[in-house]
Design an enzyme around this catalytic site. Structure first.
Site, short mmCIF file in Angstrom:
data_model
loop_
_atom_site.label_atom_id
_atom_site.label_comp_id
_atom_site.label_asym_id
_atom_site.label_seq_id
_atom_site.Cartn_x
_atom_site.Cartn_y
_atom_site.Cartn_z
N ARG A 58 -44.85 -0.62 9.45
CA ARG A 58 -44.53 -1.85 8.72
C ARG A 58 -43.50 -2.72 9.45
O ARG A 58 -43.39 -3.91 9.17
CB ARG A 58 -44.07 -1.54 7.29
CG ARG A 58 -45.19 -0.88 6.48
CD ARG A 58 -44.96 -0.75 5.00
NE ARG A 58 -43.62 -0.42 4.59
CZ ARG A 58 -43.18 -0.54 3.35
NH1 ARG A 58 -43.96 -0.99 2.40
NH2 ARG A 58 -41.95 -0.20 3.04
N GLU A 95 -36.04 10.46 3.86
CA GLU A 95 -35.80 10.90 2.49
C GLU A 95 -36.83 11.89 1.97
O GLU A 95 -36.60 12.57 0.99
CB GLU A 95 -35.66 9.72 1.53
CG GLU A 95 -36.82 8.77 1.50
CD GLU A 95 -36.75 7.64 2.50
OE1 GLU A 95 -37.14 6.53 2.14
OE2 GLU A 95 -36.34 7.84 3.65
#
Length: 170
Positions: A58, A95
């Site tokens: 992205r 994460e």
């Protein structure tokens, strides 16, 4: 224009417990996309930049637009085994797991001034790995530049003294 209204929340993606920030509505709106690009460029006016890095995948969207607007080279940093030439790599924690990124060994020359762009600054692991790659190749980091920052995850802390800018902050 309130850009946050173009970011869609997707609960439990890519795994349970993660709230994914989907940027496709922003990419689909030409006015929001242009305003975002202008905002990302706003802090770069007086900075000398030789190359822009876009982080897979992205980070490619605005990374290439930034390189075009700045009239400089674009460097894709990709997941393992996606680049066809000789590479160096850096692994990092994120994460929801661990990953590795690679860059071509000839992408940055000693002394090149580099803008690093990615879509999101979360825990900072990805950005820190890219910073390490730039420094290993002899480049100088001008700024770490993000579409959005999840400030509650304290990712900036991993980027040391590098300048950080995010167009949107949560």
């Amino acid at each position: 224009m309130p850009l946050k209204k173009y970011i869609r929340d997707i609960q439990d993606f890519p795994k349970p417990g993660i709230l994914f920030k989907d940027i496709t509505p922003l990419l689909n709106n030409p006015i929001a996309r242009k305003e975002t690009l202008d905002l990302l460029l706003s802090t770069l006016k007086d900075k000398k930049i030789d190359k822009v890095i876009g982080v897979e995948s992205r980070g490619f969207f605005f990374g290439i637009l930034l390189a075009e607007a700045l009239n400089v080279g674009f460097i894709p940093v990709r997941k393992p085994n996606k680049l066809p030439f000789e590479t160096i790599s850096a692994s990092y924690d994120l994460e929801y797991g661990t990953d590795t990124l690679e860059i071509h060994t000839d992408a940055i020359q000693k002394g090149d001034r580099v803008l690093i762009h990615d879509d999101v600054l979360a825990t900072g692991g990805t950005a820190k790995a890219v910073c390490e790659l730039v420094e290993r190749l002899g480049g100088t980091i001008v700024q770490c530049n993000f579409l959005m920052e999840l400030s509650f995850l304290n990712g900036r802390d991993k980027l040391g003294s590098n300048e950080v800018f995010a167009a949107i902050t949560y």
